[in-house]
Design a protein around this motif. Sequence first.
Motif, mmCIF file in Angstrom:
data_model
loop_
_atom_site.group_PDB
_atom_site.id
_atom_site.type_symbol
_atom_site.label_atom_id
_atom_site.label_comp_id
_atom_site.label_asym_id
_atom_site.label_seq_id
_atom_site.Cartn_x
_atom_site.Cartn_y
_atom_site.Cartn_z
ATOM 1 N N VAL A 175 47.848 32.779 52.010
ATOM 2 C CA VAL A 175 48.575 34.046 52.035
ATOM 3 C C VAL A 175 48.006 34.920 53.128
ATOM 4 O O VAL A 175 46.859 34.754 53.549
ATOM 5 C CB VAL A 175 48.500 34.784 50.673
ATOM 6 C CG1 VAL A 175 49.132 33.970 49.571
ATOM 7 C CG2 VAL A 175 47.070 35.151 50.330
ATOM 8 N N ILE A 209 47.245 38.962 54.250
ATOM 9 C CA ILE A 209 46.992 40.271 53.653
ATOM 10 C C ILE A 209 47.042 41.310 54.765
ATOM 11 O O ILE A 209 46.210 41.296 55.677
ATOM 12 C CB ILE A 209 45.634 40.315 52.930
ATOM 13 C CG1 ILE A 209 45.563 39.218 51.867
ATOM 14 C CG2 ILE A 209 45.404 41.674 52.300
ATOM 15 C CD1 ILE A 209 44.222 39.140 51.176
ATOM 16 N N ILE A 252 50.162 41.876 50.373
ATOM 17 C CA ILE A 252 50.008 40.425 50.390
ATOM 18 C C ILE A 252 51.336 39.800 50.774
ATOM 19 O O ILE A 252 52.368 40.078 50.166
ATOM 20 C CB ILE A 252 49.533 39.903 49.025
ATOM 21 C CG1 ILE A 252 48.093 40.359 48.761
ATOM 22 C CG2 ILE A 252 49.603 38.386 48.984
ATOM 23 C CD1 ILE A 252 47.529 39.854 47.483
ATOM 24 N N ASP A 295 53.111 36.265 51.026
ATOM 25 C CA ASP A 295 53.109 34.833 50.748
ATOM 26 C C ASP A 295 53.913 34.144 51.843
ATOM 27 O O ASP A 295 55.060 34.490 52.103
ATOM 28 C CB ASP A 295 53.720 34.567 49.373
ATOM 29 C CG ASP A 295 53.473 33.141 48.925
ATOM 30 O OD1 ASP A 295 53.298 32.278 49.801
ATOM 31 O OD2 ASP A 295 53.446 32.897 47.704
ATOM 32 N N GLN A 322 57.261 40.437 48.866
ATOM 33 C CA GLN A 322 55.906 40.882 49.135
ATOM 34 C C GLN A 322 55.614 42.081 48.261
ATOM 35 O O GLN A 322 56.508 42.738 47.764
ATOM 36 C CB GLN A 322 55.721 41.248 50.613
ATOM 37 C CG GLN A 322 56.593 42.401 51.081
ATOM 38 C CD GLN A 322 56.517 42.588 52.580
ATOM 39 O OE1 GLN A 322 56.428 41.628 53.309
ATOM 40 N NE2 GLN A 322 56.565 43.822 53.008
ATOM 41 N N LYS A 380 50.456 36.354 42.466
ATOM 42 C CA LYS A 380 49.556 37.021 43.393
ATOM 43 C C LYS A 380 49.651 38.518 43.206
ATOM 44 O O LYS A 380 50.723 39.055 43.011
ATOM 45 C CB LYS A 380 49.877 36.651 44.842
ATOM 46 C CG LYS A 380 49.711 35.162 45.110
ATOM 47 C CD LYS A 380 50.092 34.821 46.490
ATOM 48 C CE LYS A 380 49.929 33.330 46.708
ATOM 49 N NZ LYS A 380 50.772 32.523 45.865
ATOM 50 N N ALA A 440 48.090 42.392 44.874
ATOM 51 C CA ALA A 440 47.592 42.880 46.159
ATOM 52 C C ALA A 440 46.474 43.876 46.022
ATOM 53 O O ALA A 440 45.653 43.996 46.905
ATOM 54 C CB ALA A 440 48.734 43.514 46.942
ATOM 55 N N ASN A 479 43.103 41.952 45.774
ATOM 56 C CA ASN A 479 42.984 40.745 46.579
ATOM 57 C C ASN A 479 42.706 39.522 45.726
ATOM 58 O O ASN A 479 41.892 38.682 46.056
ATOM 59 C CB ASN A 479 41.868 40.888 47.635
ATOM 60 C CG ASN A 479 42.247 41.876 48.692
ATOM 61 O OD1 ASN A 479 43.422 42.188 48.861
ATOM 62 N ND2 ASN A 479 41.260 42.386 49.411
ATOM 63 N N THR A 487 44.201 36.247 43.281
ATOM 64 C CA THR A 487 45.316 35.393 42.923
ATOM 65 C C THR A 487 45.175 35.004 41.472
ATOM 66 O O THR A 487 44.213 34.353 41.103
ATOM 67 C CB THR A 487 45.348 34.142 43.813
ATOM 68 O OG1 THR A 487 45.524 34.556 45.150
ATOM 69 C CG2 THR A 487 46.481 33.222 43.425
ATOM 70 N N THR A 542 43.772 30.592 48.381
ATOM 71 C CA THR A 542 44.402 31.219 49.528
ATOM 72 C C THR A 542 43.373 31.341 50.616
ATOM 73 O O THR A 542 42.181 31.452 50.367
ATOM 74 C CB THR A 542 44.939 32.617 49.167
ATOM 75 O OG1 THR A 542 43.830 33.442 48.858
ATOM 76 C CG2 THR A 542 45.872 32.557 47.981
ATOM 77 N N ASP A 599 43.644 37.712 55.374
ATOM 78 C CA ASP A 599 43.881 36.676 54.379
ATOM 79 C C ASP A 599 42.727 36.598 53.409
ATOM 80 O O ASP A 599 41.579 36.857 53.750
ATOM 81 C CB ASP A 599 44.059 35.311 55.048
ATOM 82 C CG ASP A 599 45.375 35.242 55.786
ATOM 83 O OD1 ASP A 599 46.303 35.918 55.343
ATOM 84 O OD2 ASP A 599 45.430 34.536 56.798
#
Length: 657
Positions: free
Chosen positions: A153, A155, A165, A167, A173, A185, A187, A190, A192, A198, A212
């Motif tokens: 992913v 970021i 984030i 994907d 998003q 996911k 954001a 950070n 998952t 990721t 990322d």
Amino acid sequence: MNLRKYLVRALHRLQKGPGYTYKELLVWYCDNTNTHGPKRIIKEGPKKKFIWFFLTLLFASLVFWQWGILINTYLSYNVTSSLSIGFKTMKFPAVTVCNANPFKYSEVKPLLKELDRLIEAALERILQPSPGNSTDSLSPPLDLELWNQIPLVLIDEHDKDNPIILDIFETNQTAGGNETAGGNKTAGDNETAGGNKTGGNGTAGGNETAGDNETRCSHQGSGNCTYRNFTSAAQAVTEWYILQSTSILSKVPLHDRIRMGYQAEDMILACLYGAEPCNYKNFTQIYHPDHGNCYIFNWGMDEEALNSSNPGAEFGLKLILDISQQDYIPYLSSAAGARLMLHQQKSFPFLKDQGIYAMAGTETSIGVLVDELERMGYPYSDCTMNGSDVPVRNLYSQYNTSYSIQACLRSCFQNHMVEICGCGHYMFPLPEGVNYCNNEDNPGWAYCYSSLRSSIKQRQICIDSCKETCNDTQYKMTISMADWPSEASEDWIFHILSYERDMSTNVTLDRNGIIKLNIYFQEYNYRTISESAATTIVWLLSSLGGQFGFWMGGSVLCLIEFGEIIIDSLWITVINVIGWCKGLKQRRARARFPDAPPTVSELVEAHTNLGFQAEPAGAGAVPGAEALPPEPGTPPPNYDSLRVQPLDTLGPESDAE
């Protein structure tokens, strides 16, 4: 009986010497010892006696204090290192050469086809092409099974408080702490939650910066995850591709992996050792997980190691290699060249730690200097001679190689991974009955491997378990490079090498794939760094004696005298204990028979007159009358007054006496 005689002799010795009490023993010792000080204590007046007693006690304390320091220094087993330089004919080191790319792309491409399509599509999404330029609609649909196991992913961290984030294979998003459409996911933190990995940081869309986050979880949908961040998408893509290809290649049999690698006859074009020609048949092939097929010259497994007759490039090893850079795997090997390492005979080459690169299109000259290390064993250091006393099963013993701390650390890690994760990592040898980890059979192996690799506790366990070798040889290299071949000579050189390898008049080699190596001893001087004991038993005895002589004026004989007084004090203690036991026995006998023993006249009367009965004590006493003194009996003989002499010493005068 002999023991009784020995005790009697010891008793007579005490009578003649120290005496029966501790005080007499101490006075006798002070009067007869050769140590300065104690004799003055018993011979001087009261004031000087006190002064000498204080000085003797003070200096004796100093002696024992210094002795304690010296003994502690000796028991610390310190070592000193010495450097010596010698000159001799030396064994040429074993030389391992590998290709930086482990497999030919033409051979391994069918296995990595879906993975390559996936990474190409991911790179297009990272670079954010315009919808009109996207090729997704023209190509077959992607198999996202690999992606769902370990996704990547992006970021966006323009707004530090509300990172976004992205994907790569999702159109939705999120910002802040909202969920994605995929539901796996978040954001804001950070993290998952979907249980995948990721990775990568990169630059997306010109001036828009994307960051990322890498996550590895125990299984899909699990909350047990670890996270990694990268500062560049190039790093993230490479790590992701290596991890995925490891899972794929771990299921390929070893003989197929060897077949897909670079063969010796294709890679080694020319060989010359000193004035003797050599070829690929003089090399031993091994499979290295990082670099595929590797070839070792002068390994010493099947024949004696070669000696070098003289220093200099003319007497070393000359090689010409072809790395076939055009057949590299694009996403697995980002560096091009040959990987080589110099090491001892019968030792495994750990190229990832100790190897060096040789660049394509160059002539690389390597001058070698030799350092020999000699460590002292137990108790001076915790080193091992052959690894037999190391509590770690050496997995590299299947190569019939000698022990090294690198082999021990990797074997320890692999053993822990097999124990904890249930499978082995592709980069290390396997114990018997264990398989390599892959995504199909072991879905959570990436999380387990990442957790184990970052565990300080597990790392410390391996460091504490493994030991350095007591004897080791290190090769110090001086490296220089030049372009090869030159523009003036490249035409005929490439023609000859192409013809010798392919029997073709066409040029099949180019500067991007050719490497020349010169490996030689720079000089015949070798350095030996050896350890020796800093303190020996001779040093300890001389230091102890020096302190004792300086502060007390004593010697070894004075210590024997001190031991003698200790033995005498023990004998006095034994005599006192025996006397106490006898007294206790007599007291118990008196308690059992309280009446006085009969006199001699009573015993005679009882023997002659059968009707005699002794009167009890106080039976005929008149009340108020004074008690009469006891009747005297026969006194015992005074044996101490007798003078016993041997018969042969009696003379005529003794008869007169």
